[in-house]
Design a protein around this motif. Sequence first.
Motif, short mmCIF file in Angstrom:
data_model
loop_
_atom_site.label_atom_id
_atom_site.label_comp_id
_atom_site.label_asym_id
_atom_site.label_seq_id
_atom_site.Cartn_x
_atom_site.Cartn_y
_atom_site.Cartn_z
N ALA A 208 0.92 -1.10 0.02
CA ALA A 208 -0.08 0.01 0.05
C ALA A 208 0.88 1.27 -0.01
CB ALA A 208 -0.97 -0.10 1.32
N ALA A 209 1.82 1.14 0.71
CA ALA A 209 2.83 2.33 0.82
C ALA A 209 3.65 2.56 -0.49
CB ALA A 209 4.00 2.06 1.90
N GLU A 210 4.19 1.44 -1.22
CA GLU A 210 4.50 1.61 -2.40
C GLU A 210 3.40 2.16 -3.58
OE1 GLU A 210 5.61 -2.45 -3.80
OE2 GLU A 210 7.36 -2.49 -2.14
N ARG A 211 2.29 1.67 -3.39
CA ARG A 211 1.15 2.28 -4.33
C ARG A 211 1.04 3.85 -4.21
NH1 ARG A 211 -4.31 3.35 -4.10
NH2 ARG A 211 -5.57 2.70 -5.76
N ALA A 212 1.15 4.37 -2.75
CA ALA A 212 0.96 5.66 -2.21
C ALA A 212 2.36 6.37 -3.10
CB ALA A 212 0.80 5.94 -1.04
N ALA A 213 3.31 5.90 -3.10
CA ALA A 213 4.40 6.65 -3.32
C ALA A 213 4.57 6.65 -4.90
CB ALA A 213 5.84 5.82 -3.00
N TYR A 214 3.83 5.75 -5.59
CA TYR A 214 3.85 5.76 -6.97
C TYR A 214 2.79 6.75 -7.50
CZ TYR A 214 3.21 4.10 -12.01
OH TYR A 214 3.02 4.02 -13.21
N LEU A 215 1.70 6.86 -6.64
CA LEU A 215 0.92 8.02 -7.04
C LEU A 215 1.38 9.33 -6.86
CD1 LEU A 215 -2.45 6.48 -5.76
CD2 LEU A 215 -1.84 6.91 -8.25
N ARG A 216 2.32 9.42 -5.75
CA ARG A 216 2.80 10.84 -5.78
C ARG A 216 3.73 11.36 -6.50
NH1 ARG A 216 3.23 8.67 -0.18
NH2 ARG A 216 5.26 8.49 -0.57
N ARG A 217 4.18 10.34 -7.33
CA ARG A 217 5.40 10.63 -8.51
C ARG A 217 4.67 10.66 -9.74
NH1 ARG A 217 9.41 8.53 -9.95
NH2 ARG A 217 10.38 10.10 -10.34
N LEU A 218 3.22 10.38 -10.02
CA LEU A 218 2.79 10.43 -11.05
C LEU A 218 3.34 11.28 -12.29
CD1 LEU A 218 -1.09 9.36 -10.72
CD2 LEU A 218 0.72 8.11 -11.67
N VAL A 219 3.51 12.43 -12.05
CA VAL A 219 3.82 13.35 -13.16
C VAL A 219 5.23 13.46 -13.29
CG1 VAL A 219 4.07 16.23 -13.48
CG2 VAL A 219 1.94 15.12 -12.35
N ASP A 220 6.20 13.31 -12.37
CA ASP A 220 7.39 13.19 -12.60
C ASP A 220 7.70 11.82 -13.48
OD1 ASP A 220 8.26 15.28 -11.39
OD2 ASP A 220 8.84 14.07 -9.36
N HIS A 221 6.97 10.68 -13.03
CA HIS A 221 7.30 9.52 -13.80
C HIS A 221 6.75 9.74 -15.35
CE1 HIS A 221 7.87 5.29 -14.73
NE2 HIS A 221 6.56 5.13 -14.41
N PHE A 222 5.84 10.25 -15.43
CA PHE A 222 5.39 10.57 -16.85
C PHE A 222 6.20 11.28 -17.61
CE2 PHE A 222 3.14 13.86 -19.89
CZ PHE A 222 2.74 12.94 -20.53
N TRP A 223 6.94 12.25 -17.08
CA TRP A 223 7.88 13.03 -17.82
C TRP A 223 9.07 12.17 -18.19
CZ3 TRP A 223 6.59 16.70 -20.76
CH2 TRP A 223 5.44 17.72 -20.56
N GLU A 224 9.27 11.22 -17.35
CA GLU A 224 10.33 10.38 -17.38
C GLU A 224 10.15 9.64 -18.61
OE1 GLU A 224 11.76 10.13 -12.76
OE2 GLU A 224 10.86 8.47 -13.54
#
Length: 240
Positions: A208-224
Motif C-alpha cells: 500500500a505504501a509503494e502504491r501511494a509513493a507511485y501516485l505521488r510521483r505520477l507527473v514526474d514518472h510521466f515526464w520520465e
Amino acid sequence: MYSTPFSPAEAGSARHRMGLTTAQVAQSMAACGTPVHPDLVAAWEQGFQAPTDQQLFALAAVLWCDPTTLMGIEPRTLAEHRIARGLTVERLAYRIGMGPAEYRAAEEARHWQGDTWQTRALVEALGLSLRKLIGIMGRVDELAAHLRSAVDGRWKAHVEPVAEIVVVDVTSVGDALRTMHAEFAEFSERYMGHLVARNDDARLKEIAAERAAYLRRLVDHFWELIGEAGEAAPFPTGGP
C-alpha cells in the motif's frame, strides 16, 4: 496591473560597479534609443518607480548585466521569463506567430492556449522545456488529475486531453499512459494476491505504501517516460 519586476538595490550596485552617475546612465540609455531623465534613474534606485520592460533592457545594456540581475528574482512567470530573455511582448509575439494583444492576454491570465507550432516556438524563444512551461502555466494539477484517472481506469480516454496539455504527440503520450496503467495494475494484483493468501498485515501495508509513493510521483514518472520530448523543444519545421 502588471509591473516589471525590478530590484533597486541590484540596479544601484550595478551602476556603482560601472562607476557611472545617474546622469551618465541616462545619457547612455538615450544613446541606446531609450531616453530617460537622470531623476528617473535615481527614482528607480530609490524604489519610488519601476522601469518599463524596454527601459529595463536598455538599463541592463548600459550597466553591462543581464535583465535577470536587475529583476532581482529568478523568473517564475511567463512574463518574467520573457523579460529575462530581453524580449518585448511585440518581439516575442512576432517570433511565435501570434498577435501582441493575444500574447499579452496569455501572460496576464497565466493561461496558454497557443497551438503546437506556437508553443514549441515559445519554449525555444524563452529557453524553456515543455515540462517547465506546464509548471509555469499552472497546469500541473490538471495533468496530475488526468494521470490519476488514466492509471486507475480507461487510460485511452485520457490520451488526447493529456497530449493537449503537454503538447507532445499522442503516440508518445499513449505509450506512457499504457505503461503507467500496467505498472499501477501490478500493485492491485500483488495486494489482492497477498490478501487471498492471508499474508501478514506488514506486507500488505508495504504494498500500500509503494502504491501511494507511485501516485505521488505520477507527473514526474510521466515526464520520465516521455523522455527528451518533454525536456527539449526542437524547433518545428515550417512556420505559420
